[in-house]
Write a protein that holds these residues in place. Structure first.
Motif, PDB file in Angstrom:
ATOM      1  N   GLU A   1      86.719 -33.912 -34.395  1.00  0.00           N
ATOM      2  CA  GLU A   1      86.382 -32.596 -33.849  1.00  0.00           C
ATOM      3  C   GLU A   1      87.618 -31.886 -33.303  1.00  0.00           C
ATOM      4  OE1 GLU A   1      82.113 -32.564 -31.869  1.00  0.00           O
ATOM      5  OE2 GLU A   1      83.144 -34.471 -31.491  1.00  0.00           O
ATOM      6  N   LEU A   2      88.456 -32.618 -32.596  1.00  0.00           N
ATOM      7  CA  LEU A   2      89.670 -32.010 -32.040  1.00  0.00           C
ATOM      8  C   LEU A   2      90.557 -31.482 -33.159  1.00  0.00           C
ATOM      9  CD1 LEU A   2      90.622 -34.620 -29.290  1.00  0.00           C
ATOM     10  CD2 LEU A   2      89.307 -32.521 -29.021  1.00  0.00           C
ATOM     11  N   ALA A   3      90.683 -32.261 -34.223  1.00  0.00           N
ATOM     12  CA  ALA A   3      91.560 -31.875 -35.333  1.00  0.00           C
ATOM     13  C   ALA A   3      90.993 -30.693 -36.112  1.00  0.00           C
ATOM     14  CB  ALA A   3      91.774 -33.070 -36.260  1.00  0.00           C
ATOM     15  N   TRP A   4      89.696 -30.674 -36.347  1.00  0.00           N
ATOM     16  CA  TRP A   4      89.103 -29.660 -37.209  1.00  0.00           C
ATOM     17  C   TRP A   4      88.690 -28.383 -36.487  1.00  0.00           C
ATOM     18  CZ3 TRP A   4      85.418 -33.806 -39.560  1.00  0.00           C
ATOM     19  CH2 TRP A   4      86.157 -34.655 -40.378  1.00  0.00           C
ATOM     20  N   VAL A   5      88.246 -28.515 -35.224  1.00  0.00           N
ATOM     21  CA  VAL A   5      87.658 -27.389 -34.524  1.00  0.00           C
ATOM     22  C   VAL A   5      88.616 -26.751 -33.525  1.00  0.00           C
ATOM     23  CG1 VAL A   5      85.727 -26.671 -33.066  1.00  0.00           C
ATOM     24  CG2 VAL A   5      85.365 -28.414 -34.809  1.00  0.00           C
ATOM     25  N   GLY A   6      89.427 -27.562 -32.879  1.00  0.00           N
ATOM     26  CA  GLY A   6      90.354 -27.064 -31.879  1.00  0.00           C
ATOM     27  C   GLY A   6      90.266 -27.887 -30.614  1.00  0.00           C
ATOM     28  N   PHE A   7      91.239 -27.677 -29.722  1.00  0.00           N
ATOM     29  CA  PHE A   7      91.336 -28.472 -28.510  1.00  0.00           C
ATOM     30  C   PHE A   7      91.907 -27.622 -27.383  1.00  0.00           C
ATOM     31  CE2 PHE A   7      95.201 -28.916 -30.929  1.00  0.00           C
ATOM     32  CZ  PHE A   7      96.213 -28.793 -29.978  1.00  0.00           C
TER      33      PHE A   7
ATOM     34  N   GLY B   1      80.146 -26.360 -23.185  1.00  0.00           N
ATOM     35  CA  GLY B   1      81.079 -27.084 -24.023  1.00  0.00           C
ATOM     36  C   GLY B   1      82.150 -26.204 -24.646  1.00  0.00           C
ATOM     37  N   PHE B   2      82.772 -26.720 -25.685  1.00  0.00           N
ATOM     38  CA  PHE B   2      83.861 -26.008 -26.352  1.00  0.00           C
ATOM     39  C   PHE B   2      83.345 -24.887 -27.240  1.00  0.00           C
ATOM     40  CE2 PHE B   2      87.195 -25.570 -29.646  1.00  0.00           C
ATOM     41  CZ  PHE B   2      88.304 -25.341 -28.829  1.00  0.00           C
ATOM     42  N   GLU B   3      82.218 -25.138 -27.922  1.00  0.00           N
ATOM     43  CA  GLU B   3      81.715 -24.180 -28.911  1.00  0.00           C
ATOM     44  C   GLU B   3      80.421 -23.475 -28.531  1.00  0.00           C
ATOM     45  OE1 GLU B   3      82.330 -25.245 -33.228  1.00  0.00           O
ATOM     46  OE2 GLU B   3      82.142 -27.231 -32.321  1.00  0.00           O
ATOM     47  N   GLY B   4      79.756 -23.904 -27.466  1.00  0.00           N
ATOM     48  CA  GLY B   4      78.505 -23.275 -27.067  1.00  0.00           C
ATOM     49  C   GLY B   4      77.341 -23.669 -27.959  1.00  0.00           C
TER      50      GLY B   4
ATOM     51  N   GLY C   1      80.523 -21.027 -24.468  1.00  0.00           N
ATOM     52  CA  GLY C   1      81.526 -22.025 -24.805  1.00  0.00           C
ATOM     53  C   GLY C   1      82.935 -21.609 -24.419  1.00  0.00           C
ATOM     54  N   TRP C   2      83.767 -22.618 -24.264  1.00  0.00           N
ATOM     55  CA  TRP C   2      85.163 -22.454 -23.863  1.00  0.00           C
ATOM     56  C   TRP C   2      85.892 -21.455 -24.753  1.00  0.00           C
ATOM     57  CZ3 TRP C   2      87.899 -24.827 -19.882  1.00  0.00           C
ATOM     58  CH2 TRP C   2      89.275 -24.709 -19.938  1.00  0.00           C
ATOM     59  N   ARG C   3      85.788 -21.652 -26.055  1.00  0.00           N
ATOM     60  CA  ARG C   3      86.534 -20.836 -27.013  1.00  0.00           C
ATOM     61  C   ARG C   3      86.075 -19.378 -26.973  1.00  0.00           C
ATOM     62  NH1 ARG C   3      86.449 -23.146 -32.987  1.00  0.00           N
ATOM     63  NH2 ARG C   3      84.382 -22.271 -32.840  1.00  0.00           N
ATOM     64  N   MET C   4      84.754 -19.140 -26.983  1.00  0.00           N
ATOM     65  CA  MET C   4      84.230 -17.781 -26.983  1.00  0.00           C
ATOM     66  C   MET C   4      84.627 -17.028 -25.714  1.00  0.00           C
ATOM     67  SD  MET C   4      80.538 -16.169 -26.476  1.00  0.00           S
ATOM     68  CE  MET C   4      81.122 -15.863 -24.826  1.00  0.00           C
ATOM     69  N   ARG C   5      84.775 -17.740 -24.616  1.00  0.00           N
ATOM     70  CA  ARG C   5      85.112 -17.121 -23.342  1.00  0.00           C
ATOM     71  C   ARG C   5      86.598 -16.775 -23.241  1.00  0.00           C
ATOM     72  NH1 ARG C   5      80.898 -16.687 -20.283  1.00  0.00           N
ATOM     73  NH2 ARG C   5      79.050 -17.926 -20.760  1.00  0.00           N
ATOM     74  N   GLY C   6      87.362 -17.062 -24.278  1.00  0.00           N
ATOM     75  CA  GLY C   6      88.770 -16.666 -24.308  1.00  0.00           C
ATOM     76  C   GLY C   6      89.692 -17.525 -23.465  1.00  0.00           C
ATOM     77  N   LEU C   7      89.264 -18.747 -23.168  1.00  0.00           N
ATOM     78  CA  LEU C   7      90.099 -19.659 -22.380  1.00  0.00           C
ATOM     79  C   LEU C   7      91.109 -20.334 -23.325  1.00  0.00           C
ATOM     80  CD1 LEU C   7      87.160 -20.966 -20.232  1.00  0.00           C
ATOM     81  CD2 LEU C   7      89.014 -19.474 -19.467  1.00  0.00           C
TER      82      LEU C   7
ATOM     83  N   TRP D   1      93.080 -22.427 -25.836  1.00  0.00           N
ATOM     84  CA  TRP D   1      92.777 -23.467 -26.830  1.00  0.00           C
ATOM     85  C   TRP D   1      93.744 -23.318 -27.992  1.00  0.00           C
ATOM     86  CZ3 TRP D   1      90.578 -22.761 -31.832  1.00  0.00           C
ATOM     87  CH2 TRP D   1      90.246 -21.454 -32.166  1.00  0.00           C
ATOM     88  N   ARG D   2      93.856 -24.381 -28.758  1.00  0.00           N
ATOM     89  CA  ARG D   2      94.734 -24.394 -29.918  1.00  0.00           C
ATOM     90  C   ARG D   2      94.040 -25.083 -31.078  1.00  0.00           C
ATOM     91  NH1 ARG D   2     100.387 -26.697 -28.865  1.00  0.00           N
ATOM     92  NH2 ARG D   2     100.491 -26.080 -31.021  1.00  0.00           N
ATOM     93  N   GLN D   3      94.595 -24.878 -32.236  1.00  0.00           N
ATOM     94  CA  GLN D   3      94.065 -25.507 -33.449  1.00  0.00           C
ATOM     95  C   GLN D   3      95.231 -26.017 -34.264  1.00  0.00           C
ATOM     96  OE1 GLN D   3      91.500 -22.792 -35.547  1.00  0.00           O
ATOM     97  NE2 GLN D   3      90.034 -24.431 -35.923  1.00  0.00           N
ATOM     98  N   ASN D   4      95.061 -27.194 -34.857  1.00  0.00           N
ATOM     99  CA  ASN D   4      96.123 -27.747 -35.718  1.00  0.00           C
ATOM    100  C   ASN D   4      96.081 -27.126 -37.098  1.00  0.00           C
ATOM    101  OD1 ASN D   4      97.156 -29.451 -33.767  1.00  0.00           O
ATOM    102  ND2 ASN D   4      95.810 -31.137 -34.340  1.00  0.00           N
TER     103      ASN D   4
END
Length: 133
Positions: free
Chosen positions: A36-42, A106-109, A122-128, A130-133
């Motif tokens: 999940e970290l690798a594919w979705v973001g962290f 969570g990360f994705e809601g 979710g973390w990502r939607m809220r603009g906090l 995060w990064r993606q590989n």
């Protein structure tokens, strides 16, 4: 709800978790799988301690020791995809004697009507951060 009803210290918003992490008040522990970290973001600065292991989703036998080490005497904020696995992880961390909080959404809601995540909380939607590989 009180701590006794939840089985952990409480639920916090993604924004509160970010503030605590940035200030050094808490350690964020991401309980999602390595896949999940690798594919979705962290979240940069979060410690990865998977609750379950990919691909079979068996319990991670190293969880207890890894979460104790990651906490390093601080309160911990636990993050997963939607805020479900992190509840179980927060309950377990509390059993281990840690001050553990669940990060709501969570990360994705939650999934929307089309079954897609990332648009409803979710973390990502809220603009906090995060990064993606």
């Amino acid at each position: 709800m009180s701590n006794n009803q939840l089985g952990y210290a409480g639920d916090i918003t993604p924004e509160t978790a970010n503030e605590w992490m940035q200030s050094g008040a808490a350690v964020m522990i991401d309980v999602r799988t390595e896949a999940e970290l690798a594919w979705v973001g962290f979240v940069p600065g979060a410690v990865s301690v998977p609750w379950k292991k990919w691909p079979g989703m068996a319990m991670n036998p190293a969880f207890d020791d890894a979460v104790r080490a990651a906490a390093n005497g601080k309160k911990i904020a636990l993050l997963c995809r939607s805020g479900v696995r992190s509840i179980a992880a927060a309950q377990r961390a509390t059993e281990l004697g840690l001050e553990a909080y669940n990060i709501l959404e969570g990360f994705e809601g939650d999934a929307n009507a089309d079954g897609h995540r990332g648009t409803q909380g979710g973390w990502r939607m809220r603009g906090l951060p995060w990064r993606q590989n």
